[in-house]
Design a protein around this motif. Structure first.
Motif, PDB file in Angstrom:
ATOM      1  N   ASP A  59      40.366  56.104 -19.088  1.00  0.00           N
ATOM      2  CA  ASP A  59      39.687  55.245 -20.049  1.00  0.00           C
ATOM      3  C   ASP A  59      39.516  53.843 -19.484  1.00  0.00           C
ATOM      4  OD1 ASP A  59      39.518  57.161 -22.153  1.00  0.00           O
ATOM      5  OD2 ASP A  59      41.644  56.841 -22.549  1.00  0.00           O
ATOM      6  N   TYR A  61      37.608  49.861 -20.329  1.00  0.00           N
ATOM      7  CA  TYR A  61      37.097  48.958 -21.360  1.00  0.00           C
ATOM      8  C   TYR A  61      36.260  47.903 -20.668  1.00  0.00           C
ATOM      9  CZ  TYR A  61      37.263  45.498 -25.164  1.00  0.00           C
ATOM     10  OH  TYR A  61      36.953  44.589 -26.151  1.00  0.00           O
ATOM     11  N   GLN A  62      34.988  47.770 -21.082  1.00  0.00           N
ATOM     12  CA  GLN A  62      34.079  46.839 -20.401  1.00  0.00           C
ATOM     13  C   GLN A  62      33.166  46.105 -21.392  1.00  0.00           C
ATOM     14  OE1 GLN A  62      31.339  48.912 -17.797  1.00  0.00           O
ATOM     15  NE2 GLN A  62      31.411  50.746 -19.046  1.00  0.00           N
ATOM     16  N   PRO A  63      33.738  45.232 -22.199  1.00  0.00           N
ATOM     17  CA  PRO A  63      32.940  44.561 -23.229  1.00  0.00           C
ATOM     18  C   PRO A  63      31.877  43.610 -22.685  1.00  0.00           C
ATOM     19  CG  PRO A  63      35.085  43.522 -23.069  1.00  0.00           C
ATOM     20  CD  PRO A  63      35.120  44.748 -22.190  1.00  0.00           C
ATOM     21  N   SER A  83      35.562  45.133 -15.932  1.00  0.00           N
ATOM     22  CA  SER A  83      36.212  46.262 -16.594  1.00  0.00           C
ATOM     23  C   SER A  83      37.725  46.147 -16.529  1.00  0.00           C
ATOM     24  CB  SER A  83      35.795  47.576 -15.938  1.00  0.00           C
ATOM     25  OG  SER A  83      34.452  47.853 -16.205  1.00  0.00           O
ATOM     26  N   ARG A  86      42.410  51.129 -19.173  1.00  0.00           N
ATOM     27  CA  ARG A  86      43.122  51.422 -20.415  1.00  0.00           C
ATOM     28  C   ARG A  86      43.990  52.674 -20.268  1.00  0.00           C
ATOM     29  NH1 ARG A  86      42.891  46.883 -21.147  1.00  0.00           N
ATOM     30  NH2 ARG A  86      41.727  45.794 -22.740  1.00  0.00           N
TER      31      ARG A  86
END
Length: 122
Positions: A59, A61-63, A83, A86
């Motif tokens: 996993d 996470y790349q907001p 990124s 996670r």
């Protein structure tokens, strides 16, 4: 105290593989560089596709990855420069031109540009 994950990066262009420890609160690319991995990058702010990878497992996470459409994110693409891990990850670098074409090709692939046509004089 932040979690740390193992990130395996398969660099297709160089034929190398890195196994690195990456804190959950640090960008993956930055953490990899600090450990000696030489991975492709350009803008470092999530706007281009140079550092694009395909997530094989885990996993991410790349907001801030504005350089990737929601469709490409859903297909498992990520930009390492913005990124966060996670979980433990396996990622594979991608050819920048391939990802760019997937991202923007529908906008620019409208045929050849023609030069030397007369201008309308209206």
């Amino acid at each position: 105290m932040s979690s740390t994950y193992t990130v395996q990066v398969r660099d297709r262009a160089q034929g190398t593989e890195y196994s690195l420890e990456v804190p959950a609160d640090r960008y993956i690319l930055h953490s990899c560089e600090k450990q000696g991995a030489e991975l492709p990058f350009s803008c470092r702010n999530g706007a281009c596709t140079t550092c694009a990878v395909r997530v094989i497992a885990g996993d991410i996470y790349q907001p801030e990855a504005v350089g990737l459409s929601p469709e490409l994110r859903e297909k498992g693409y990520a930009l390492l420069c913005v990124s966060y891990a996670r979980s433990n990850l396996i990622v594979e670098t991608q050819d920048e031109d391939e990802v760019y074409e997937l991202q923007f090709g529908r906008h620019f692939a409208r045929g050849r540009v023609r030069f030397g046509l007369p201008l309308d004089e209206d």
